[in-house]
Design an enzyme around this catalytic site. Structure first.
Site, PDB file in Angstrom:
ATOM      1  N   SER A  50       0.879  -1.182   0.000  1.00 40.26           N
ATOM      2  CA  SER A  50       0.000   0.000   0.000  1.00 40.26           C
ATOM      3  C   SER A  50       0.908   1.221   0.000  1.00 40.26           C
ATOM      4  O   SER A  50       1.139   1.864   1.014  1.00 40.26           O
ATOM      5  CB  SER A  50      -0.914  -0.014   1.224  1.00 40.26           C
ATOM      6  OG  SER A  50      -0.182   0.118   2.418  1.00 40.26           O
ATOM      7  N   HIS A 164      -3.536  -5.835   2.583  1.00 44.43           N
ATOM      8  CA  HIS A 164      -2.663  -6.871   3.137  1.00 44.43           C
ATOM      9  C   HIS A 164      -3.381  -8.186   3.421  1.00 44.43           C
ATOM     10  O   HIS A 164      -2.784  -9.111   3.973  1.00 44.43           O
ATOM     11  CB  HIS A 164      -2.007  -6.385   4.437  1.00 44.43           C
ATOM     12  CG  HIS A 164      -1.062  -5.231   4.223  1.00 44.43           C
ATOM     13  ND1 HIS A 164      -0.582  -4.468   5.247  1.00 44.43           N
ATOM     14  CD2 HIS A 164      -0.515  -4.732   3.093  1.00 44.43           C
ATOM     15  CE1 HIS A 164       0.223  -3.531   4.767  1.00 44.43           C
ATOM     16  NE2 HIS A 164       0.275  -3.671   3.455  1.00 44.43           N
ATOM     17  N   GLU A 173      -4.655  -2.169   9.322  1.00 43.63           N
ATOM     18  CA  GLU A 173      -3.880  -2.689  10.460  1.00 43.63           C
ATOM     19  C   GLU A 173      -4.536  -2.363  11.804  1.00 43.63           C
ATOM     20  O   GLU A 173      -4.927  -1.221  12.053  1.00 43.63           O
ATOM     21  CB  GLU A 173      -2.461  -2.069  10.442  1.00 43.63           C
ATOM     22  CG  GLU A 173      -1.710  -2.424   9.175  1.00 43.63           C
ATOM     23  CD  GLU A 173      -0.380  -1.672   9.038  1.00 43.63           C
ATOM     24  OE1 GLU A 173       0.184  -1.226  10.053  1.00 43.63           O
ATOM     25  OE2 GLU A 173       0.079  -1.521   7.894  1.00 43.63           O
ATOM     26  N   GLU A 214       1.374  -9.267   7.086  1.00 44.31           N
ATOM     27  CA  GLU A 214       2.268  -8.871   8.177  1.00 44.31           C
ATOM     28  C   GLU A 214       2.165  -9.808   9.378  1.00 44.31           C
ATOM     29  O   GLU A 214       2.586  -9.471  10.484  1.00 44.31           O
ATOM     30  CB  GLU A 214       1.985  -7.417   8.576  1.00 44.31           C
ATOM     31  CG  GLU A 214       2.234  -6.481   7.392  1.00 44.31           C
ATOM     32  CD  GLU A 214       2.198  -4.997   7.753  1.00 44.31           C
ATOM     33  OE1 GLU A 214       1.759  -4.658   8.871  1.00 44.31           O
ATOM     34  OE2 GLU A 214       2.624  -4.190   6.905  1.00 44.31           O
ATOM     35  N   ASP A 252      -4.047   1.557  11.656  1.00 44.86           N
ATOM     36  CA  ASP A 252      -3.646   2.137  10.375  1.00 44.86           C
ATOM     37  C   ASP A 252      -4.703   1.754   9.355  1.00 44.86           C
ATOM     38  O   ASP A 252      -4.602   0.715   8.687  1.00 44.86           O
ATOM     39  CB  ASP A 252      -2.272   1.626   9.919  1.00 44.86           C
ATOM     40  CG  ASP A 252      -1.890   2.189   8.546  1.00 44.86           C
ATOM     41  OD1 ASP A 252      -2.635   3.047   8.023  1.00 44.86           O
ATOM     42  OD2 ASP A 252      -0.849   1.773   8.001  1.00 44.86           O
ATOM     43  N   GLU A 294      -3.143   6.104  12.151  1.00 44.06           N
ATOM     44  CA  GLU A 294      -2.246   6.396  11.013  1.00 44.06           C
ATOM     45  C   GLU A 294      -3.071   6.419   9.722  1.00 44.06           C
ATOM     46  O   GLU A 294      -3.940   5.564   9.526  1.00 44.06           O
ATOM     47  CB  GLU A 294      -1.183   5.291  10.952  1.00 44.06           C
ATOM     48  CG  GLU A 294      -0.256   5.352   9.738  1.00 44.06           C
ATOM     49  CD  GLU A 294       0.669   4.134   9.711  1.00 44.06           C
ATOM     50  OE1 GLU A 294       1.026   3.601  10.799  1.00 44.06           O
ATOM     51  OE2 GLU A 294       1.018   3.688   8.608  1.00 44.06           O
ATOM     52  N   ASP A 321       1.613   8.619   7.002  1.00 39.26           N
ATOM     53  CA  ASP A 321       2.495   7.635   6.340  1.00 39.26           C
ATOM     54  C   ASP A 321       2.517   7.947   4.839  1.00 39.26           C
ATOM     55  O   ASP A 321       3.422   8.640   4.357  1.00 39.26           O
ATOM     56  CB  ASP A 321       1.970   6.223   6.632  1.00 39.26           C
ATOM     57  CG  ASP A 321       2.647   5.139   5.800  1.00 39.26           C
ATOM     58  OD1 ASP A 321       3.705   5.405   5.200  1.00 39.26           O
ATOM     59  OD2 ASP A 321       2.117   4.008   5.732  1.00 39.26           O
ATOM     60  N   LYS A 346       9.890   5.332   7.162  1.00 41.08           N
ATOM     61  CA  LYS A 346      10.261   4.124   6.411  1.00 41.08           C
ATOM     62  C   LYS A 346      11.408   4.496   5.481  1.00 41.08           C
ATOM     63  O   LYS A 346      11.203   5.233   4.509  1.00 41.08           O
ATOM     64  CB  LYS A 346       9.084   3.672   5.548  1.00 41.08           C
ATOM     65  CG  LYS A 346       7.846   3.186   6.294  1.00 41.08           C
ATOM     66  CD  LYS A 346       6.695   3.108   5.294  1.00 41.08           C
ATOM     67  CE  LYS A 346       5.527   2.294   5.840  1.00 41.08           C
ATOM     68  NZ  LYS A 346       4.339   2.423   4.953  1.00 41.08           N
ATOM     69  N   HIS A 374       8.435  -1.012   9.471  1.00 40.39           N
ATOM     70  CA  HIS A 374       8.765  -2.020   8.452  1.00 40.39           C
ATOM     71  C   HIS A 374       7.928  -1.764   7.206  1.00 40.39           C
ATOM     72  O   HIS A 374       7.145  -0.810   7.155  1.00 40.39           O
ATOM     73  CB  HIS A 374       8.452  -3.406   9.021  1.00 40.39           C
ATOM     74  CG  HIS A 374       6.968  -3.622   9.218  1.00 40.39           C
ATOM     75  ND1 HIS A 374       6.371  -4.847   9.220  1.00 40.39           N
ATOM     76  CD2 HIS A 374       5.950  -2.722   9.389  1.00 40.39           C
ATOM     77  CE1 HIS A 374       5.065  -4.710   9.391  1.00 40.39           C
ATOM     78  NE2 HIS A 374       4.785  -3.443   9.499  1.00 40.39           N
ATOM     79  N   LYS A 397       6.693  -0.084  14.499  1.00 44.03           N
ATOM     80  CA  LYS A 397       5.767  -1.164  14.127  1.00 44.03           C
ATOM     81  C   LYS A 397       6.500  -2.081  13.167  1.00 44.03           C
ATOM     82  O   LYS A 397       7.183  -1.628  12.239  1.00 44.03           O
ATOM     83  CB  LYS A 397       4.459  -0.625  13.535  1.00 44.03           C
ATOM     84  CG  LYS A 397       4.550   0.089  12.216  1.00 44.03           C
ATOM     85  CD  LYS A 397       3.138   0.328  11.648  1.00 44.03           C
ATOM     86  CE  LYS A 397       3.173   0.779  10.208  1.00 44.03           C
ATOM     87  NZ  LYS A 397       1.845   0.884   9.600  1.00 44.03           N
TER      88      LYS A 397
HETATM   89  C1  2PG Z   1       1.872   0.775   6.021  1.00 43.73           C
HETATM   90  C2  2PG Z   1       2.817  -0.305   5.552  1.00 43.73           C
HETATM   91  C3  2PG Z   1       3.521  -1.084   6.633  1.00 43.73           C
HETATM   92  P1  2PG Z   1       3.096  -1.197   3.152  1.00 43.73           P
HETATM   93  O1  2PG Z   1       0.907   1.114   5.328  1.00 43.73           O
HETATM   94  O2  2PG Z   1       2.085   1.375   7.060  1.00 43.73           O
HETATM   95  O3  2PG Z   1       2.675  -1.632   7.577  1.00 43.73           O
HETATM   96  O4  2PG Z   1       2.301  -1.115   4.559  1.00 43.73           O
HETATM   97  O5  2PG Z   1       4.477  -1.601   3.435  1.00 43.73           O
HETATM   98  O6  2PG Z   1       2.302  -2.181   2.330  1.00 43.73           O
HETATM   99  O7  2PG Z   1       3.029   0.199   2.577  1.00 43.73           O
HETATM  100 MG    MG Z   2       0.585   2.932   6.776  1.00 48.86          MG
END
Ligand code: 2PG
Ligand code: MG
Length: 429
Positions: A50, A164, A173, A214, A252, A294, A321, A346, A374, A397
């Site tokens: 995502s 996911h 999440e 995850e 999230d 988030e 994010d 990230k 992650h 996380k």
């Molecule tokens: C998020 C991430 C990690 P992805 O949205 O925060 O949990 O997902 O790595 O798929 O962007």
């Molecule tokens: Mg996110």
């Protein structure tokens, strides 16, 4: 020592790369570098599902192999272009290495060489700097970023939806955060015990405890309240007290996934406008011990973010994010516009370690909190565990307290704690 400190230069005698499989079974880039004293350092790139629209761009081969997700070209770029540029010279700082990577790539988002190649090289170089400085990676990061080290509150993603998982749950999440734990090992124990209690509830109620990307469970549920009730019950069943200062919940939703444009969001079959979405989150905050939200709104909906931040008035952590993609300039603009009070960090969203440290510095300067993260596609690389301790931001996380690529990070945090029992644990309040 600062990130620009010339005190301990590195010299690489070899830099190679190869494709490895990530936790979703798709190729990613692993880099291996040899220092002039013979020491070998490695690093591997994670991969998101995502992703935000403004993230640094991975290089993927296209074509038939691995549904187009091969990384042979990114690997070749490391060996044919990056290695000749880096090997043999003395590099004074990670900032200098990262600047060379940026110049060599020539684009602002690493789309030519690939952020999946660049981030792995930058992480391997960071390990090389830590080695020549005679420091553990987290202590080197603390020195490079001018931070006090701290062990973070882990946010365990125990129930998965959205991009996911294959269920009908729109929120991506649902995390358990042992805020009140006395130390990292106790936090990990709480996370694992709640995870097991949740597994029992889900098996009993849904007859299956299948997993999402995850490592969280992905039962056939649709509504966030159904999940939140399960989490509160599982926390209690495991013998803990749900609460914002004890064992809290973090969400999230990853709202890009269910944004329908023009300020409208569709979750669980219901279409809501911004104001209704704000009210929905406020109701959830009232009913459940949620501490952090988030991406509650889409990256293209700043009005939604402002409405939420205004209504929340600092009572909850609101994390950007996809909104910020670990970009210092986006973070500064977001802070000025009052979009949120926290930032997800990230490294592969922005491309290099020094830019990641700059993003954390920008957030701090703006008075925002950070959570290190992650990606949904992961490897056994544990860089983010050292990153979160070294920058002392207090929150991470890394998915469920299960599956090798997720627990590798939590296990590294417990290792750091055993080696450094003097480090404080918890949120950086
Ligand atoms: C998020 C991430 C990690 P992805 O949205 O925060 O949990 O997902 O790595 O798929 O962007
Ligand atoms: Mg996110």
């Amino acid at each position: 020592m600062s990130a620009d400190s010339p005190s301990a230069p590195i010299v690489l005698t070899a830099l190679t790369a190869r494709p490895i499989l990530d936790s979703r079974g798709y190729p990613t880039v692993e880099v291996s570098a040899v220092l002039d004293d013979g020491t070998r350092v490695r690093a591997a790139a994670p991969a998101g599902a995502s992703t935000g629209a403004h993230e640094a761009v991975e290089r993927r081969d296209g074509g038939e192999a691995y549904s187009g997700r091969g990384v042979d070209a990114a690997v070749a770029g490391v060996e044919r272009e990056i290695a000749p540029a880096l090997v043999g010279s003395a590099w004074a700082s990670i900032t200098e290495v990262d600047r060379a990577l940026r110049d060599l790539d020539g684009t602002h988002d690493y789309r030519r060489l690939g952020a999946n190649a660049v981030v792995a090289v930058s992480i391997a170089a960071s390990r090389a700097f830590a080695h020549v400085a005679g420091l553990s990676l987290h202590t080197w990061i603390a020195a490079a970023s001018g931070s006090s080290e701290r062990l973070p509150v882990p946010h365990f993603n125990v129930l998965n939806g959205g991009a996911h998982a294959a269920n009908a749950l729109d929120f991506q999440e649902f995390m358990i955060a042992p805020v009140g734990a006395p130390d990292e090992a106790a936090a990990v124990r709480i996370g694992a015990e709640v995870y097991h209690a949740l597994a029992a509830l889900i098996r009993q109620r849904y007859g299956t405890a299948g997993l999402g990307d995850e490592g969280g469970f992905a039962p056939p549920v649709e509504h966030p309240r159904t999940v939140l009730d399960l989490l509160v019950e599982a926390i209690g069943d495991a013998g803990y007290r749900p609460g914002r200062d004890t064992v809290a919940i973090a969400l999230d939703p990853a709202a890009n996934y269910f944004y329908r444009g023009a300020g409208r969001y569709e979750t669980g079959g219901t279409l809501r406008d911004r104001a209704q979405m704000v009210d929905f989150y406020l109701e959830l905050f009232d009913e459940y011990p949620i501490r952090s939200l988030e991406d509650g709104f889409a990256e293209d909906d700043p009005e939604g973010w402002v409405a939420m931040a205004t209504a929340a008035a600092g009572r909850w952590q609101l994390v950007g994010d996809d909104l910020y993609v670990t970009d210092p300039e986006r973070i500064e603009r977001g802070a000025a516009a009052g979009l949120s009070n926290a930032v997800l960090i990230k490294p592969n969203q922005i491309g290099t370690v020094s830019q990641t440290l700059a993003a954390i510095a920008a957030a701090r300067d703006c008075g925002m909190s950070c959570m290190v993260s992650h990606r949904s596609g992961e490897t056994m690389d544990t860089f983010i565990a050292d990153l979160v301790v070294g920058t002392g931001v207090g929150q991470i996380k890394s998915g469920a307290p299960a599956r090798g690529e997720r627990v590798a990070k939590y296990n590294r945090l417990m290792e750091i704690e055993r080696d450094h029992p003097e480090l404080p644990y918890g949120l950086d309040r």
